[in-house]
Write a protein that holds these residues in place. Structure first.
Motif, mmCIF file in Angstrom:
data_model
loop_
_atom_site.group_PDB
_atom_site.id
_atom_site.type_symbol
_atom_site.label_atom_id
_atom_site.label_comp_id
_atom_site.label_asym_id
_atom_site.label_seq_id
_atom_site.Cartn_x
_atom_site.Cartn_y
_atom_site.Cartn_z
ATOM 1 N N LEU A 1 -26.101 34.234 34.776
ATOM 2 C CA LEU A 1 -25.244 35.396 34.556
ATOM 3 C C LEU A 1 -25.351 36.401 35.696
ATOM 4 N N ILE B 1 -21.884 34.925 26.540
ATOM 5 C CA ILE B 1 -20.667 35.732 26.647
ATOM 6 C C ILE B 1 -20.539 36.670 25.451
ATOM 7 N N GLN C 1 -16.494 42.596 26.019
ATOM 8 C CA GLN C 1 -15.497 41.530 25.991
ATOM 9 C C GLN C 1 -14.126 41.980 26.486
ATOM 10 N N ASN D 1 -17.461 34.596 37.776
ATOM 11 C CA ASN D 1 -18.379 33.440 37.767
ATOM 12 C C ASN D 1 -19.224 33.403 39.038
ATOM 13 N N PHE E 1 -14.101 30.348 28.947
ATOM 14 C CA PHE E 1 -14.934 31.501 29.280
ATOM 15 C C PHE E 1 -14.920 31.801 30.779
ATOM 16 N N VAL F 1 -17.075 34.909 33.465
ATOM 17 C CA VAL F 1 -17.994 36.035 33.524
ATOM 18 C C VAL F 1 -17.552 36.971 34.641
ATOM 19 N N GLY G 1 -17.703 39.628 29.569
ATOM 20 C CA GLY G 1 -17.228 38.279 29.312
ATOM 21 C C GLY G 1 -15.717 38.265 29.136
ATOM 22 N N THR H 1 -12.787 35.854 27.443
ATOM 23 C CA THR H 1 -12.552 34.705 26.583
ATOM 24 C C THR H 1 -11.054 34.455 26.503
#
Length: 437
Positions: free
Chosen positions: A341, A359, A364, A401, A422, A424, A434, A436
């Protein structure tokens, strides 16, 4: 390695610390004794011939939690000393539930309680040895309460209890003084728990019951019943409650339980809980929740005092307890996720379950292919405005990511969605969110 073999290895590696004169001394040093019956007699009992002891676990939820783990580790320490553990799963008391401080419990169906009995039995079996001369044994209090008529219960058990004493129990007193009061059903719980101890005393010569210190009134109802009904002597140990920094108890009644079931609290979330322990608490946690020796814990105590920024004690605590509960493989996956992470590992290498759990613990934002990265930053509250988001991207401080976002108008691509679900977002070194799909 199979899970059974791995669990056997974990149990085989556990030891009491022989630097203490007695196990009682070690239990006191570890802070596992908050209240007890006669301490001198208990120490002599524990140092003597093998005896049976028990702890009860009510199926009022499908999983055990952090407070139960304290009891299981105390049971394991007594088993390592050579004594015989009885794991009681309350098939009858689970139909009622011990009184909560605030309100009446919602009664679960008999079918639900029966399912939860089996779930708890499976969990308990992971922490005790069921082999050898002092193999653990399961008991279910439904076995002796189901055949008991109401008349027999009142004549043979109820007559030994005095209402004046019962209403002085802390939980009962709180409920009596509340607006809701307490039902006769929950008021009777302490009688049922006392009956459990009496039955185990008769059947197995069980001489000790342990439980949380908030259960002290219920624990002593058993010792008193044994004294009055059969003239016997039995003991009780109340362990301290595990609380957070502001003194709030961890538990399902408070809505902040740390469950032992990975479906209710993921290994990643479980690992993070221990990793985030405060410096002021971590040594006490090592004493209670690990089998590290006094010398090993003293070294971690030194490191906390001299090098707190390294968080060595927290890292080892998280490693030890997560391995104990979830196994080495799940623990390593949680460690890998923690590293990835923050850019120190490969997010794409994490399995979907571990990544999803990681996540879930972050702020979020909902996104899809084509979503603006700048807008996702705003939605996830990493920044306050699109202008601030674009400036952060232009300065090279935004990552998807762990790959730097190159353009202010960059959009989310299909390749950015790991496991198709997902991503990041990271701003700077430590601020995460995170995404989603």
């Amino acid at each position: 390695m199979s899970e059974t073999n791995a669990r056997t290895q974990i149990l085989a590696a556990q030891r009491n610390d022989d630097s203490f004169p007695t196990l009682w001394d070690e239990l006191e040093w570890r802070g596992l004794i908050h209240v007890s019956t006669d301490a001198t007699a208990l120490s002599e009992l524990i140092e003597g011939e093998p005896f049976a002891y028990y702890c009860g676990f009510d199926p009022t939820a499908p999983s055990l939690h952090l407070g139960h783990l304290v009891q299981l580790l105390l049971m394991r320490r007594l088993q390592l000393k050579g004594h015989l553990p009885l794991g009681l799963v309350g098939g009858s008391t689970g139909l009622i539930g011990d009184p909560r401080p605030t309100a009446e419990r919602t009664l679960n169906s008999r079918e639900t309680v029966a399912q939860w009995v089996e779930s708890l039995r499976e969990q308990i079996s992971r922490y005790l040895s069921f082999d050898g001369d002092n193999a653990a044994r399961f008991v279910n209090n439904l076995d002796w309460t189901a055949p008991l008529s109401a008349i027999d219960f009142l004549r043979e058990v109820g007559k030994h209890f005095r209402v004046g004493t019962m209403i002085k129990k802390d939980i009962v007193a709180k409920r009596l003084n509340s607006d809701e009061g307490i039902s006769y059903t929950e008021f009777s719980y302490q009688i049922l728990q006392g009956l459990d101890f009496l039955e185990l005393y008769k059947q197995y010569d069980c001489k000790l019951q342990s439980g949380g210190s908030d259960q002290w009134g219920n624990l002593t109802s058993g010792t008193e019943l044994i004294r009055k009904a059969v003239g016997g002597t039995a003991h009780a140990i109340g362990t301290p409650l595990i609380t957070n920094a502001d003194g709030t108890k961890f538990g399902k009644s408070e809505g902040n339980a740390i469950w032992l079931n990975p479906e209710m609290c993921s290994p990643y979330t479980f690992y993070q809980f221990w990793l985030n322990q405060a410096d002021a608490d971590v040594i006490d946690r090592l004493r209670v929740f690990t089998f590290l020796s006094r010398a090993e814990i003293a070294e971690f105590e030194r490191q906390v005092a001299e090098e707190p920024f390294k968080r060595a004690a927290q890292k080892h605590l998280a490693l030890e307890v997560t391995t104990l509960v979830h196994g080495a493989e799940a623990t390593q996956a949680a460690i890998d996720a923690s590293e990835a992470l923050f850019g120190r590992g490969d997010l794409a290498a994490l399995d979907a379950g571990t990544l999803g759990a990681a996540i879930e613990a972050l702020p979020q934002a909902a996104g899809a292919v084509g979503s603006s990265v700048a807008q996702l930053m705003v939605d996830a509250e990493l920044v306050k405005s699109l202008g601030e988001a674009r400036r952060a991207i232009a300065q090279g401080g935004v990552y998807i990511n762990n790959v730097a976002v190159a353009a202010e108008d960059q959009a989310l691509t299909a390749d950015d969605l790991l496991h198709g679900a997902f991503a990041v977002l990271r701003r700077g070194k430590k601020t995460l969110a995170g995404v989603t799909a």
